[in-house]
Design an enzyme around this catalytic site. Sequence first.
Site, PDB file in Angstrom:
ATOM      1  N   HIS A 479      20.590  18.241 -18.840  1.00 25.73           N
ATOM      2  CA  HIS A 479      21.296  18.048 -17.838  1.00 25.73           C
ATOM      3  C   HIS A 479      22.491  17.240 -18.079  1.00 25.73           C
ATOM      4  CE1 HIS A 479      21.191  17.612 -13.621  1.00 25.73           C
ATOM      5  NE2 HIS A 479      19.898  17.064 -13.306  1.00 25.73           N
ATOM      6  N   ASP A 483      24.383  21.053 -14.640  1.00 27.18           N
ATOM      7  CA  ASP A 483      23.697  20.301 -13.078  1.00 27.18           C
ATOM      8  C   ASP A 483      22.634  21.245 -12.843  1.00 27.18           C
ATOM      9  OD1 ASP A 483      25.596  18.048 -13.379  1.00 27.18           O
ATOM     10  OD2 ASP A 483      27.235  19.286 -12.289  1.00 27.18           O
TER      11      ASP A 483
END
Length: 508
Positions: A479, A483
């Site tokens: 992450h 995204d």
Amino acid sequence: MSTEVRVPTLGESVTEATVATWFKKPGDAVAVDEMLCELETDKVTVEVPSPVAGTLGEIVASEGDTVGVSALLATIAEGAASATAPAAAASPVAETPAETGGSVDVMVPTLGESVTEATVASWFKAVGDTVAQDEMLCELETDKVSVEVPAPAAGVLTEIIAAEGATVEAAAKLAVISSSGGASVAVPNSNDSNNSDVVIFQDGKDVENAPSANKLMAEAGLTAGSVAGTGRDGRVMKEDVQKAIAAGTAAVTTSGASTPAPAAAAPRAPVAAGDASREERVKMTRLRQTIARRLKESQNTAAMLTTYNEVDMTEVMALRNEYKDLFLKKHGVKLGFMSFFTKACIHALKEVPEVNAEIDGTDVVYKNYVHMGIAAGTPTGLVVPVIRDADAMSFAGIEKAIAEKGARARDGKLSMEEMQGGSFTISNGGVYGSLMSSPILNPPQSGILGMHKIQDRPMAINGQVVIRPMMYLALSYDHRIVDGKGAVTFLVRVKEALEDPRRLLMDL
């Protein structure tokens, strides 16, 4: 006169490293270019060779110390090393046996780039045994692969220097073979107590079984014909023998005599009291240690998250069934599901390139290629062989590469280079029956796709309930760079490509 050993250039943007291991200690003789220590950076492992021959003096940076570029690591006193340095270390070719009078030294062979040590897993011969040239003597384990060590000459094994479980460095001496009086012996003597270790072939095929399998079969009193081999061309592997013993299906016979199997091969009798006596402590293999370390590093470093979806496999299965015979006839390899998933992932990576990227310090490195890692379970642990430039391959090329890499992985024949440099990974837990899981990233990669079991499930399609072959898909991603929108988009594109394979042809 002394020479300073300093930290070499570590690479662009890398300013410091940690001293991981010293292979020498003060007072040891060293040869030119002999490895002194190993440094670890946040990207690579760097080996530091000796700049001169001599004797290692002071070690300035101990194991665990953090050092900068050009920092002083140690000093070497020049002069006497040419006479005292080990002959094997000074030799440019590690595999060349050193002959002394009527004896030949058995040395650790080249282990691969950046691999400096190994563990002695098994000895197939004992001191006093007669050996033939190129007959397998022992098996070494590194953190990546297993290496079999053949006899450099015919003779009698007179000394074993590195016992089972010992850690040995590259070019270290393993054993000594006396070539006097035994050089004319081509195969072990029939009266030898260990004649069961002679090379065994499977059902008359010209395929040599794994030496570790031969040893285990001899200990259990099994014949090669009673064990089904799963290795290449029917080669019997160690795990095949273990399965046969556990299942109790293999015939307990020996060639020429009905000797009962040793007590060690029989199941242990129940112990009346004491949990400790019912437990077995086994040292982790180097491969398993590396797997454990890297997986934990991945969890500690990456901001890992997993997103899920499901795919209707109807169209892929229909296409595969329609063309699998023609595909096999033309290309000589079976058409499997992995090529479809590889192609679908490549298609999705073009649209969401951050899933094919990696973080390097404060930079993001985007890859304009796809080196696809295909996770493969082996008897010794999980390995990830890499198919380079998979984005430039056809379905047939991908299937051939997967088949070849998979066979080499099962046989423990993959090189270090074949398991490095991947940009994305696919893991197929469905072959073991997994319905859903969250795969762990293979650092420094930013994405890994988990495939699962195909299961018929009722689905609502156009207002009607129909039975369709469904598979859950899981994408674990970093992450920090990917995204949620990019991860979901990637997984949806994979789903769309598999549910309508024509989209791959139309680049949609």
